[in-house]
Write a protein that holds these residues in place. Structure first.
Motif, short mmCIF file in Angstrom:
data_model
loop_
_atom_site.label_atom_id
_atom_site.label_comp_id
_atom_site.label_asym_id
_atom_site.label_seq_id
_atom_site.Cartn_x
_atom_site.Cartn_y
_atom_site.Cartn_z
N PHE A 1 0.83 -1.20 0.00
CA PHE A 1 0.00 0.00 0.00
C PHE A 1 0.86 1.25 0.00
CE2 PHE A 1 -3.48 -2.45 2.42
CZ PHE A 1 -3.89 -3.02 1.25
N VAL A 2 1.93 1.22 0.79
CA VAL A 2 2.82 2.38 0.85
C VAL A 2 3.39 2.66 -0.54
CG1 VAL A 2 4.95 3.29 1.81
CG2 VAL A 2 3.36 2.03 3.28
N ALA A 3 3.81 1.58 -1.22
CA ALA A 3 4.39 1.74 -2.55
C ALA A 3 3.39 2.43 -3.49
CB ALA A 3 4.80 0.38 -3.11
N PHE A 4 2.12 2.00 -3.43
CA PHE A 4 1.16 2.57 -4.36
C PHE A 4 0.70 3.95 -3.95
CE2 PHE A 4 0.98 -1.86 -5.67
CZ PHE A 4 1.24 -1.65 -7.00
N LEU A 5 0.78 4.24 -2.65
CA LEU A 5 0.49 5.62 -2.23
C LEU A 5 1.51 6.56 -2.87
CD1 LEU A 5 -0.42 5.75 1.56
CD2 LEU A 5 -1.64 6.76 -0.35
N LEU A 6 2.80 6.18 -2.79
CA LEU A 6 3.83 7.03 -3.39
C LEU A 6 3.59 7.16 -4.90
CD1 LEU A 6 7.01 5.71 -1.54
CD2 LEU A 6 5.56 7.65 -0.96
N GLY A 7 3.28 6.01 -5.53
CA GLY A 7 3.03 6.05 -6.97
C GLY A 7 1.84 6.93 -7.31
N GLY A 8 0.79 6.81 -6.52
CA GLY A 8 -0.43 7.58 -6.79
C GLY A 8 -0.19 9.08 -6.69
N ILE A 9 0.58 9.48 -5.67
CA ILE A 9 0.91 10.91 -5.52
C ILE A 9 1.63 11.39 -6.77
CG2 ILE A 9 2.40 12.51 -4.26
CD1 ILE A 9 1.87 10.71 -1.76
N ASN A 10 2.58 10.58 -7.21
CA ASN A 10 3.39 10.92 -8.36
C ASN A 10 2.54 11.06 -9.63
OD1 ASN A 10 5.78 11.46 -9.61
ND2 ASN A 10 6.71 9.47 -9.19
N PHE A 11 1.66 10.10 -9.84
CA PHE A 11 0.81 10.14 -11.04
C PHE A 11 -0.03 11.41 -11.05
CE2 PHE A 11 0.45 5.20 -11.28
CZ PHE A 11 1.76 5.14 -11.63
N THR A 12 -0.66 11.66 -9.89
CA THR A 12 -1.58 12.79 -9.84
C THR A 12 -0.85 14.10 -10.08
OG1 THR A 12 -2.75 11.50 -8.19
CG2 THR A 12 -3.45 13.77 -8.46
N VAL A 13 0.28 14.27 -9.38
CA VAL A 13 1.03 15.53 -9.51
C VAL A 13 1.56 15.68 -10.93
CG1 VAL A 13 3.01 16.83 -8.67
CG2 VAL A 13 1.60 15.53 -7.07
N THR A 14 2.03 14.59 -11.50
CA THR A 14 2.58 14.67 -12.86
C THR A 14 1.51 15.11 -13.85
OG1 THR A 14 4.15 12.92 -12.35
CG2 THR A 14 3.75 13.37 -14.67
N VAL A 15 0.34 14.50 -13.76
CA VAL A 15 -0.70 14.85 -14.72
C VAL A 15 -1.19 16.27 -14.50
CG1 VAL A 15 -3.00 14.26 -15.57
CG2 VAL A 15 -1.37 12.45 -15.06
N MET A 16 -1.17 16.72 -13.23
CA MET A 16 -1.61 18.08 -12.97
C MET A 16 -0.62 19.11 -13.50
SD MET A 16 -3.16 17.79 -9.16
CE MET A 16 -3.59 19.51 -8.96
N ASN A 17 0.68 18.79 -13.48
CA ASN A 17 1.68 19.84 -13.69
C ASN A 17 2.57 19.71 -14.91
OD1 ASN A 17 1.31 21.48 -11.27
ND2 ASN A 17 1.80 19.56 -10.24
N ALA A 18 2.66 18.53 -15.47
CA ALA A 18 3.72 18.35 -16.48
C ALA A 18 3.18 18.07 -17.87
CB ALA A 18 4.66 17.23 -16.01
N ARG A 19 1.97 18.53 -18.16
CA ARG A 19 1.41 18.25 -19.48
C ARG A 19 2.05 19.13 -20.55
NH1 ARG A 19 -3.29 18.86 -16.43
NH2 ARG A 19 -3.96 20.65 -17.66
N ALA A 20 2.09 18.59 -21.76
CA ALA A 20 2.64 19.34 -22.88
C ALA A 20 1.77 20.57 -23.13
CB ALA A 20 2.66 18.45 -24.11
#
Lengths: 231, 572
Positions: free
Chosen positions: B179-198
């Motif tokens: 669960f911890v692993a996927f929490l970290l992954g989930g944070i990363n996915f969400t932040v990336t899609v919010m901030n790093a779009r072309a």
């Protein structure tokens, strides 16, 4: 339609089987229609040389009704099924009718103990009959049961009654059933309870009034003798 | 991360050189995605083998199982428990969310990596530790945990009851770390899609699969907290004898059930949504169609995610909760059928007017819809509280569950792998082997689980090691069904060899492809195949939505997202 696969032996079983059939036919129609349209579209719009795909966004109201009408139909079906489920649940689980007799069911790793009221039809009297893995009930009698567990979570399951209720340690949970058919059937534990989970079968004997009285007579004599020797 | 659009090949020059830094301790999202995917596939082999062993015991009770031996009740319990745990937590989650999410998100939104690459690496490393722990837990003294994947206390809380003094705490520790692993992954996915779009990748131009992974991550993050709290309490119960869940000391076993299912049911949608996203991508490409009602599909996904938080107690109708509460959860459970059904309607409508090519990925995507429909309609029997009294904990539940999870985790995954394989490795998989594998998987799958619907309706409960002690529930007819299911499982497992051969052979010897072998629109196909470190040779900008197929008055029947309006297109 459940009776095709397993007998129905209680009033609750009849109600649950009715609901099962209602759901089966409702979702059955949906299933056939949806798969029919789905495979029909796959066949009709398979790739053919020179035929280009259409450009349909599905954003206009006119296009959207192809999914919004089925959507309303799903809502209508859901309302009907929810009403049916609530009505049956209320009868089966929520409202316990005035019982003729009360029995006690005690689950433990890995056996069932049943406390039957004796001929006086009262629990906690000297003529109570205690059995292990063997439940005897009289056909056509409304029983309330008091379900407890000595150790872990078990589940008291009688498939022919369509009855299932978890036995939770520290709680006494009440339920009821009214048999409608004589015979011998399986009782099982339906909740994983450890190494002997598969070793918790018990026999349910649904007997006519005479058979039941005879069985009780046999056992109350023994119970009374045992109680006498203790005192 | 968001360095200003790198000059030609600049990012490639920074690619790590050594084997270890490149493949093991990489921070490259593609490598991490593939690490998750390969780990998940390896775990799927283990989980599949477990299914083989316990299905053999059910079909031929008490007989020695080839490649395994005699199955004791203790081993049987450990096998079913860990089959469920591994297939959900170590196959579905890593492949569908972490594997696809990592590989696809930066490529599909047009950036060079996740915004937190080292957090990403940490996520995989924690996940890897959890894999090691769950595997160790199978071979410790007392054997693996056998209290079912739901781990209801007091059974799970005390070795006195479960007789697995090491297996139970290690199982729980592994799940918690996962669960911890996927929490970290989930944070990363969400932040990336919010901030790093072309540039130009507005919200409504994001491919559905990316939306789905983000919504799934949010649902996961919202639901997992209570379970982590529960896991800590259960771990303390197991190891130091606190009695959070033991009624003898004032604890409550039902508390765990609520915490578990508060996570456990949203979890179903956490893996469902990415799989539906994959289906949306594949359907549009191979039907050459714009996705029907993009915004509606997005709305149904969000609605599903929200409602999924309010259905958990439908797992507990007969668990001793107040009977009146069951009505509320029946209503919410049947309500969640509405957005899910509407999403499927939109997928089916997408086929209308298409030019459908039956390539292997498309077969998987179509099979997802056909099979998931069965999982969906059978869910109504279980969501309706009154019929659930009878069907709860029978094989009907097992069959229903597998008609949802098999399309999600297996069919959806194969759709994704066969579709993105050219992007991952720069080569095509064999279509012939792909089709043999497809039919060899889907036909036996139905022959496994249709019989289990029948045994369930006939009253057989799941998790029973042997039915020999139940005269009424072990009729010859029911035993035949058990044998059919088992034989079908063996056939299906055998056909997975075809997939493995196809996969590894094609990795090295498949036909080499260019950047965009399927003539698809989304940004990952603008990058070279396989994409280099840093992904894009020229960072892309986005000019339109992802599903512009079959646009009238154009020569080509597709219009990639990154191609400027004026530039392209020799017009007719």
């Amino acid at each position: 339609m459940l009776e095709w696969l397993i007998p129905a032996a209680s009033t609750s079983a009849d109600e649950i089987d009715w609901l099962f059939a209602v759901i089966f036919y409702t979702v059955g129609v949906w299933f056939v229609v949806a798969q029919g349209i789905f495979f029909g579209l796959i066949f009709k719009f398979r790739r053919r040389p020179g035929v280009r795909s259409l450009y349909v966004a599905g954003e206009t109201k006119d296009e959207k009704r192809w999914i919004s009408w089925p959507h309303y139909a799903v809502i209508a079906c859901d309302v009907v099924l929810i009403a049916g489920a609530i009505a049956v649940w209320r009868d089966v689980k929520q409202v316990i009718p005035p019982p003729d007799e009360t029995i006690r069911v005690i689950a433990q790793q890995w056996a069932w103990t049943f406390v039957h009221p004796g001929p006086d039809r009262q629990l906690d009297t000297p003529d109570d009959v205690v059995t292990v893995n063997e439940l005897h009930v009289r056909n056509g009698t409304t029983y309330e049961f008091e379900l407890t567990s000595q150790d872990v979570v078990h589940s008291f399951s009688i498939p022919v009654f369509r009855l299932k209720q978890d036995a939770v340690p520290g709680r006494m949970i009440k339920g009821w059933f009214r048999p409608t058919k004589t015979g011998t059937f399986d009782i099982a534990c339906a909740e994983m309870c450890g190494l002997g989970h598969a070793l918790m079968p018990a026999a349910l004997h649904i007997e006519s009034a005479e058979e039941h009285a005879a069985w009780l007579g046999e056992h109350t004599a023994v119970a009374a003798a045992a109680a006498g020797s203790r005192s | 991360m968001s360095m200003p659009a790198p000059a030609h090949g600049a990012a490639v020059a920074h690619a790590p050189e050594s084997f270890w830094s490149r493949y093991v301790f990489s921070t490259d999202h593609k490598v991490i995605g593939l690490q998750y995917m390969f780990t998940g596939m390896a775990m799927a082999l283990i989980g599949g083998f477990m299914a083989y062993v316990f299905r053999m015991q059910l079909a031929f009770p008490g007989q020695s199982v080839p490649l395994y031996g005699l199955v004791t009740a203790r081993e049987y319990n450990a096998l079913i428990t860990n089959h469920g745990s591994i297939m959900i937590f170590w196959v579905s989650m890593p492949v569908l969310i972490a594997g696809l999410g990592n590989f696809l998100i930066p490529l599909m939104i047009g950036c060079d990596d996740m915004v937190f690459p080292r957090l990403n690496r940490l996520s995989y490393q924690i996940f890897f530790v959890s894999v090691v722990i769950i595997l160790i837990s199978l071979v410790v003294p007392g054997g693996g945990f056998g209290g079912a994947w739901t781990a209801y206390p007091p059974l799970s809380a005390s070795a006195h009851y479960n007789h697995t003094p090491w297996g139970a705490p290690l199982w729980l520790l592994a799940v918690a770390l996962e669960f911890v692993a996927f929490l970290l992954g989930g944070i990363n996915f969400t932040v990336t899609v919010m901030n790093a779009r072309a540039p130009g990748m507005t919200a409504m131009r994001i491919p559905i699969v990316v939306w789905m992974i983000v919504i799934a991550s949010l649902v996961f993050m919202g639901s997992v907290g209570p379970l982590i709290a529960g896991a800590v309490m259960l771990f303390l119960d197991q190891t130091v004898g606190t009695q959070f869940f033991d009624p003898k000391a004032g604890g409550d076993p039902l508390l765990w059930q609520h915490l578990f299912w508060f996570f456990g049911h949203p979890e179903v949608y956490v893996v469902l949504l990415p799989a539906t996203g994959v289906v949306a991508e594949v359907l549009t490409v191979f039907a050459r169609k714009k996705l029907f009602a993009y915004k509606t599909i997005l709305g149904t996904a969000i609605a599903t995610g929200i409602i999924s938080f309010f259905v958990w107690a439908h797992h507990q109708f007969v668990a001793g909760i107040d009977p009146r509460m069951a009505h509320l959860f029946t209503i919410t459970t049947l309500l969640i059928s509405i957005p899910v059904a509407e999403m499927l309607f939109a997928f089916i409508a997408t086929l209308y007017g298409g030019s459908i090519e039956f390539a292997t990925p498309m077969l998987w995507a179509l099979a997802f819809i056909a099979e998931f429909l069965i999982g969906g309609v059978t869910g109504i029997f279980l969501g309706a509280n009154a019929t659930d009294i009878y069907l709860h904990d029978t094989y009907f539940v097992v069959a229903h569950f597998h008609y949802t999870f098999f399309p999600i985790a297996i069919i959806g995954t194969f759709a994704a792998i066969t579709y993105w394989f050219p992007k991952m490795f720069g080569r095509r998989m064999s279509e012939t082997l792909g089709k043999i594998h497809f039919w060899g998987t889907v036909i036996p799958f139905n022959l496994i689980f249709i019989p289990l619907f029948l045994t369930g309706v006939a009253g057989q409960h799941r998790r029973i090691y042997s039915y020999e002690n139940f005269p009424q529930l072990s009729t010859p007819w029911l035993n035949h069904l058990a044998v059919i299911a088992t034989v079908a499982l063996i056939v299906m497992l055998a056909f997975q060899v075809v997939f493995l051969v196809n996969f590894f052979w094609s990795m090295r010897h498949g036909e080499e492809v260019g950047a965009n072998p399927w003539n698809a629109n989304t940004l990952e196909w603008a990058a070279p195949s396989p994409p280099p470190h840093g992904n894009f040779v020229t960072m892309p900008a986005v000019y339109r939505g992802p599903y512009e197929y079959g646009v009238p008055d154009r020569d080509l029947d597709y219009w990639p997202q990154h191609v400027p309006n004026q530039e392209e297109l020799p017009r007719a």
